[in-house]
Motif scaffolding. Structure first.
Motif, short mmCIF file in Angstrom:
data_model
loop_
_atom_site.label_atom_id
_atom_site.label_comp_id
_atom_site.label_asym_id
_atom_site.label_seq_id
_atom_site.Cartn_x
_atom_site.Cartn_y
_atom_site.Cartn_z
N ASP A 114 0.81 -1.22 0.00
CA ASP A 114 0.00 0.00 0.00
C ASP A 114 0.85 1.27 0.00
O ASP A 114 0.38 2.34 -0.37
CB ASP A 114 -0.99 -0.01 1.18
CG ASP A 114 -0.31 -0.13 2.53
OD1 ASP A 114 0.90 0.13 2.64
OD2 ASP A 114 -1.01 -0.49 3.52
N GLY A 115 2.10 1.16 0.44
CA GLY A 115 2.98 2.33 0.45
C GLY A 115 2.66 3.34 1.55
O GLY A 115 3.35 4.36 1.67
N CYS A 117 1.29 2.31 5.02
CA CYS A 117 1.21 1.83 6.40
C CYS A 117 2.52 2.14 7.13
O CYS A 117 3.51 2.54 6.52
CB CYS A 117 0.89 0.33 6.44
SG CYS A 117 2.27 -0.73 5.97
N ASP A 129 1.12 -4.15 6.02
CA ASP A 129 -0.14 -4.70 6.54
C ASP A 129 -1.05 -5.22 5.43
O ASP A 129 -1.87 -6.09 5.66
CB ASP A 129 -0.90 -3.61 7.30
CG ASP A 129 -0.32 -3.38 8.69
OD1 ASP A 129 0.24 -4.33 9.26
OD2 ASP A 129 -0.44 -2.24 9.19
ZN LIG Z 1 2.24 -0.98 3.72
#
Ligand SMILES: [Zn+2]
Ligand SMILES: [Zn+2]
Length: 352
Positions: A114-115, A117, A129
């Protein structure tokens, strides 16, 4: 056209094929505990940020075996396994940087993060995550075509042919990360001399370390292979090495090896568990095995930086891979060969 299935990238929905869909061959996992099934699947179309790859070869990993055997729960079915993919870019989705049509690329286990978390923001994207993994949450390379997020693909060093490059992408990358966590250990033990150890011993010897290789009891052939690759000593995991070790990496998914390996360590030594799955670790004595600053740690996944460092280093060592090829349709035979422990090095599916 026969029966088939295809589905959107998110994988929630299996929809009926349309007449205009183009199909390619794939080996699919429908249910854990059952062999993979040959099927025709729709050619996956690249979405934003993705490349579409024509797969040349895809190495088989012990993680694939854990998924097939149900030791790792499959989060989506049917699933196309395979996360050591070498292929050529055939088509680009929108906003793809770094690669063009015709480039040869490798796709590893880490397929998307996701870049945002706390792990991604602190240089630990391997622990993201919301990470998604190739051949697990994302369809992988046991197929003629696949798609991958271009940001997580690597250029393959030119010195390697397609087949020879495949094991670098997991056995090599995860092994390299494990070796990093062995710190500056001079005397290094390797437990389980399979695909990863075959590659990592070469890096360790190149770095000037002294390697001690441990195999299943009575596996003289693998012990000989380890000595040929530079091990100073090779023996059974039940044997005591000729001297204490500064670190040990456990590649075999066998929990009882943890106290065994701890028992070989000098003060301050580390046991690194490199696999994604391991049987339970028996209780052991703190006073005898962990006291004096010995430690046990696991290694999870990889970061892109690990991957790039290893792929830059591999041609200089040079890391030589030993790969037994299987046709795509014989994926089950390749998995069986890995399960039986009779492979020296890696197995890879040759596609097309
Ligand atoms: Zn992440
Ligand atoms: Zn793997």
């Amino acid at each position: 056209m026969g029966t088939s299935w295809c589905r959107g990238w998110e994988g929630e929905k299996i929809r009926q094929y349309r007449q205009e869909d183009e199909f390619v061959r794939a080996m699919i996992l429908e249910r854990p505990g059952e062999p993979l099934r040959a099927a025709d699947v729709a050619v996956p179309e690249p979405e934003e940020g993705q490349v579409q790859l024509r797969v040349h070869a895809c190495a088989v990993c012990r993680t694939d075996l854990h998924i097939v055997d149900g030791e790792l729960p499959a989060s989506r079915l049917p699933l196309i396994l395979g996360h050591q993919i070498v292929g050529t870019v055939e088509k680009l989705g929108g906003n793809v940087g770094g690669f063009g049509v015709g480039d040869r690329v490798g796709v590893p286990w880490l397929g998307w993060t996701d870049g945002t978390c706390r792990y991604c923001r602190s240089g630990r994207e391997n622990l993201c995550d919301n990470a998604r993994f190739t051949g697990y949450q994302i369809d992988g390379g046991y197929a003629e075509y696949t798609v991958a997020d271009a940001r997580f693909c690597f250029r393959i060093p030119e010195a390697y042919h397609d087949l020879q490059a495949t094991p670098l992408l997991c056995a090599g990358l995860i092994g390299y990360r494990s070796l990093r966590f062995a710190g500056d250990a001079e005397r290094l033990g390797l437990y389980g001399f399979g695909a990863s150890a075959h590659l990592i011993i070469q890096v360790a010897v190149h770095q000037g370390r002294r390697v001690f290789a441990f195999t299943s009891p009575n596996d003289a052939e693998t012990q000989e292979a380890a000595r040929e690759l530079g091990a100073e000593w090779a023996g059974s995991s039940e044997e005591t090495p000729p001297e204490e070790l500064d670190a040990a990496i456990i590649f075999a998914p066998v929990g009882p090896l943890v106290p065994t390996a701890l028992g070989t360590l000098a003060k301050g030594g580390t046991v690194v568990c490199a696999g994604i799955h391991m049987s339970d670790i028996p209780t052991f004595s703190y006073d005898d095995l962990l006291w004096e600053e010995r430690s046990v740690r696991s290694v999870a996944n990889l970061t892109r930086q690990d991957g790039q460092e290893f792929l830059d280093l591999a041609p200089y060592v040079p890391v030589r891979t030993s790969v037994t090829p299987f046709p795509l349709e014989q994926a089950n035979e390749a998995l069986d060969a890995l399960r039986s422990g009779r492979l020296q090095g890696s197995a890879a599916l040759v596609v097309g």
